[in-house]
Design a protein around this motif. Structure first.
Motif, PDB file in Angstrom:
ATOM      1  N   ASP A   1       2.035   5.930  14.427  1.00  0.00           N
ATOM      2  CA  ASP A   1       1.254   4.770  14.008  1.00  0.00           C
ATOM      3  C   ASP A   1       1.598   4.462  12.552  1.00  0.00           C
ATOM      4  O   ASP A   1       1.188   5.165  11.644  1.00  0.00           O
ATOM      5  CB  ASP A   1      -0.234   5.066  14.162  1.00  0.00           C
ATOM      6  CG  ASP A   1      -1.085   3.856  13.845  1.00  0.00           C
ATOM      7  OD1 ASP A   1      -0.598   2.728  14.053  1.00  0.00           O
ATOM      8  OD2 ASP A   1      -2.228   4.052  13.389  1.00  0.00           O
ATOM      9  N   THR A   2       2.378   3.404  12.341  1.00  0.00           N
ATOM     10  CA  THR A   2       2.854   3.082  11.010  1.00  0.00           C
ATOM     11  C   THR A   2       2.116   1.859  10.472  1.00  0.00           C
ATOM     12  O   THR A   2       1.930   0.886  11.176  1.00  0.00           O
ATOM     13  CB  THR A   2       4.369   2.776  11.044  1.00  0.00           C
ATOM     14  OG1 THR A   2       5.027   3.872  11.669  1.00  0.00           O
ATOM     15  CG2 THR A   2       4.922   2.611   9.661  1.00  0.00           C
ATOM     16  N   ASN A   3       1.681   1.950   9.222  1.00  0.00           N
ATOM     17  CA  ASN A   3       1.055   0.814   8.563  1.00  0.00           C
ATOM     18  C   ASN A   3       1.647   0.677   7.165  1.00  0.00           C
ATOM     19  O   ASN A   3       2.489   1.474   6.752  1.00  0.00           O
ATOM     20  CB  ASN A   3      -0.467   0.960   8.530  1.00  0.00           C
ATOM     21  CG  ASN A   3      -0.898   2.245   7.856  1.00  0.00           C
ATOM     22  OD1 ASN A   3      -0.241   2.729   6.950  1.00  0.00           O
ATOM     23  ND2 ASN A   3      -2.023   2.792   8.302  1.00  0.00           N
ATOM     24  N   CYS A   4       1.197  -0.323   6.422  1.00  0.00           N
ATOM     25  CA  CYS A   4       1.817  -0.570   5.118  1.00  0.00           C
ATOM     26  C   CYS A   4       1.561   0.570   4.137  1.00  0.00           C
ATOM     27  O   CYS A   4       2.411   0.879   3.306  1.00  0.00           O
ATOM     28  CB  CYS A   4       1.353  -1.898   4.536  1.00  0.00           C
ATOM     29  SG  CYS A   4      -0.384  -1.953   4.060  1.00  0.00           S
TER      30      CYS A   4
ATOM     31  N   THR B   1      -4.074  -3.076   1.974  1.00  0.00           N
ATOM     32  CA  THR B   1      -4.758  -3.698   3.090  1.00  0.00           C
ATOM     33  C   THR B   1      -4.033  -4.995   3.418  1.00  0.00           C
ATOM     34  O   THR B   1      -3.617  -5.730   2.537  1.00  0.00           O
ATOM     35  CB  THR B   1      -6.227  -3.999   2.750  1.00  0.00           C
ATOM     36  OG1 THR B   1      -6.273  -4.799   1.568  1.00  0.00           O
ATOM     37  CG2 THR B   1      -7.006  -2.725   2.523  1.00  0.00           C
TER      38      THR B   1
END
Length: 68
Positions: free
Chosen positions: A32-35, A62
Motif C-alpha cells: 500500500d503506497t501513498n505519498c 496529505t
C-alpha cells in the motif's frame, strides 16, 4: 576530468548506502503506497550514510480530496 568521475562515484555510493538503509527499515516491503511512504523512501535514500548516525527522515503529506 577525474574530479567529475570521482564525484559521480561518491554520489552513487552515497545513494546506494541510502537505498540499503531504506531496505533495512523495510520501506520497500509495503504494497500500500501513498505519498508519505514514497517521500520517506526518497529522503531516506538521499540522506545516505547519515541514516547510520541518527538521521531518520520522515515525510508527512496529505492529498487534497476532490470536491463534491
Amino acid at each position: 576530468m577525474r574530479t567529475g568521475s570521482i564525484g559521480g562515484v561518491v554520489l552513487l555510493i552515497w545513494l546506494l548506502i541510502g537505498a540499503i538503509a531504506a531496505a533495512q527499515r523495510g520501506y520497500f516491503d509495503g504494497s500500500d503506497t501513498n505519498c508519505a511512504e514514497v517521500g520517506t523512501i526518497a529522503v531516506t535514500v538521499v540522506a545516505g550514510p547519515l541514516n547510520y548516525v541518527g538521521v531518520n527522515p520522515k515525510v508527512n503529506c496529505t492529498v487534497p480530496q476532490p470536491s463534491k
